[in-house]
Write an enzyme that holds these catalytic residues in place. Structure first.
Site, mmCIF file in Angstrom:
data_model
loop_
_atom_site.group_PDB
_atom_site.id
_atom_site.type_symbol
_atom_site.label_atom_id
_atom_site.label_comp_id
_atom_site.label_asym_id
_atom_site.label_seq_id
_atom_site.Cartn_x
_atom_site.Cartn_y
_atom_site.Cartn_z
ATOM 1 N N HIS A 34 0.840 -1.207 0.000
ATOM 2 C CA HIS A 34 0.000 0.000 0.000
ATOM 3 C C HIS A 34 0.878 1.262 0.000
ATOM 4 O O HIS A 34 0.607 2.227 -0.717
ATOM 5 C CB HIS A 34 -0.853 0.066 1.268
ATOM 6 N N GLN A 150 -9.109 -6.516 -10.817
ATOM 7 C CA GLN A 150 -9.634 -5.243 -10.312
ATOM 8 C C GLN A 150 -9.127 -4.090 -11.164
ATOM 9 O O GLN A 150 -9.883 -3.178 -11.518
ATOM 10 C CB GLN A 150 -9.208 -5.066 -8.855
ATOM 11 N N SER A 183 -2.897 -7.808 3.251
ATOM 12 C CA SER A 183 -3.416 -7.692 4.624
ATOM 13 C C SER A 183 -3.835 -9.064 5.125
ATOM 14 O O SER A 183 -3.774 -9.351 6.320
ATOM 15 C CB SER A 183 -4.615 -6.743 4.650
HETATM 16 P P1 AMP Z 1 -6.662 -3.359 -0.356
HETATM 17 O O1 AMP Z 1 -6.469 -2.601 0.917
HETATM 18 O O2 AMP Z 1 -6.339 -4.806 -0.249
HETATM 19 O O3 AMP Z 1 -8.005 -3.090 -0.981
HETATM 20 O O4 AMP Z 1 -5.579 -2.789 -1.377
HETATM 21 C C1 AMP Z 1 -5.521 -1.409 -1.682
HETATM 22 C C2 AMP Z 1 -4.657 -1.220 -2.884
HETATM 23 O O5 AMP Z 1 -3.339 -1.697 -2.608
HETATM 24 C C3 AMP Z 1 -5.156 -2.010 -4.115
HETATM 25 O O6 AMP Z 1 -4.998 -1.210 -5.273
HETATM 26 C C4 AMP Z 1 -4.249 -3.194 -4.129
HETATM 27 O O7 AMP Z 1 -4.083 -3.757 -5.417
HETATM 28 C C5 AMP Z 1 -2.949 -2.580 -3.633
HETATM 29 N N1 AMP Z 1 -2.066 -3.630 -3.116
HETATM 30 C C6 AMP Z 1 -2.382 -4.622 -2.253
HETATM 31 N N2 AMP Z 1 -1.335 -5.440 -2.052
HETATM 32 C C7 AMP Z 1 -0.318 -4.954 -2.809
HETATM 33 C C8 AMP Z 1 1.038 -5.358 -3.033
HETATM 34 N N3 AMP Z 1 1.554 -6.434 -2.452
HETATM 35 N N4 AMP Z 1 1.790 -4.619 -3.877
HETATM 36 C C9 AMP Z 1 1.275 -3.520 -4.489
HETATM 37 N N5 AMP Z 1 0.007 -3.091 -4.319
HETATM 38 C C10 AMP Z 1 -0.780 -3.796 -3.480
#
Ligand code: AMP
Length: 277
Positions: A34, A150, A183
């Site tokens: 993130h 997504q 997460s």
């Molecule tokens: P989330 O909180 O899981 O909805 O993720 C929020 C954003 O962070 C989304 O655009 C995810 O694709 C991105 N994200 C989650 N994990 C990663 C990661 N390991 N590397 C890069 N971006 C991530």
């Protein structure tokens, strides 16, 4: 750093921000993946808005909404040094007022892969992202390649609904052993955490074949299944080699392709992907 929850406060603050605004929408429980999106947004814009909202409508009835990890204080500590202007952390009542009945739905692109396994998931995602776009009015919005479908769906929606927003896709951040940061990795016990590297290993093995010239999608899918099958704690939900743009399963890889998978490690559902070409 302004920490806001009401829509009025957010809109008022947004009106005061001159110049380019970058948005990073998240569900919180932040990790370096993130934060890499936030740093990129900071580098490319005058102001950065991060949203933290665990969106109930993108979780299925049997999914992990109630136990999804949350720790706002920790998230704010992680964001403070990054020069974020606004953290918007609205309540579910603000995002879905009583009597709510308006939805955004992207069609064909949401049918396969995650959409097939998680009915209604993308309807929840596109609806909440539209609402966040409307509220925050960013110039650019940052998403992770980790959630490949997504990204495809949000890009389509942004074009279709004429949002004047550039969608920026950032690479997947990984732990040292290759596990994509998520997460949900918090759910894994020690044994499962070791087993979870099998997703990265299977993608890497398939990519090796691709790099050596293999273009038969079945061969790559079978290689991923073989490696995943060698891990007793892994329960494969799907393995895919699809066209990068349409997300349709391929026979032969001729253009940019997406290797992706969803795998249960114990009770924890993990996804990962590699882009080929
Ligand atoms: P989330 O909180 O899981 O909805 O993720 C929020 C954003 O962070 C989304 O655009 C995810 O694709 C991105 N994200 C989650 N994990 C990663 C990661 N390991 N590397 C890069 N971006 C991530």
């Amino acid at each position: 750093m302004n920490i806001l929850s009401s829509l009025l406060d957010l809109r008022t603050k947004r009106l005061s921000l001159d110049g380019k605004v970058g948005l990073v929408p998240t569900m919180g429980y932040l990790h370096p993946g993130h934060l890499s999106l936030v740093s990129r947004a900071k580098a490319e814009n005058d102001h950065v808005i991060v949203t933290i909202f665990v969106n109930p409508t993108q979780f299925g009835a049997n999914e992990d909404l109630s136990k999804y990890p949350r720790d706002l204080e920790r998230d704010l500590e992680l964001l403070k040094p990054l020069g974020v202007d606004v953290v918007w952390n609205p309540s579910a009542e603000i995002m879905y007022p009583s009597g709510y009945q308006t939805w955004v739905n992207v069609e064909a692109l949401t049918n396969p892969l995650e959409g097939a396994m998680r009915p209604g998931h993308f309807k929840g995602v596109t609806t909440i992202v539209s609402k966040i776009f409307n509220a925050t009015q960013p110039h650019k919005a940052y998403f992770g390649q980790k959630d490949a479908q997504q990204v495809a769906v949000i890009r389509r929606m942004t074009l279709d609904l004429n949002f004047p927003i550039e969608i920026v896709v950032c690479p997947t951040l990984r732990e040292d052993d290759g596990l994509a940061m998520s997460s949900r990795n918090k759910y894994l016990n020690d044994e499962e955490r070791k087993a979870a590297t099998v997703l990265f290993r299977s993608l890497s093995e398939a990519k090796k074949l691709f790099d050596a010239g293999e273009r038969d999608a079945d061969v790559l899918r079978n290689k991923m299944k073989e490696v995943l099958g060698s891990e007793p704690l892994a329960n494969v939900q799907y393995v895919s080699c699809a066209d990068y743009d349409s997300l349709e399963e391929l026979n032969l890889i001729e253009n940019k392709a997406l290797l992706s998978m969803a795998v249960f490690i114990g009770k924890t559902r993990l996804i990962d992907n590699f882009v080929l070409g």
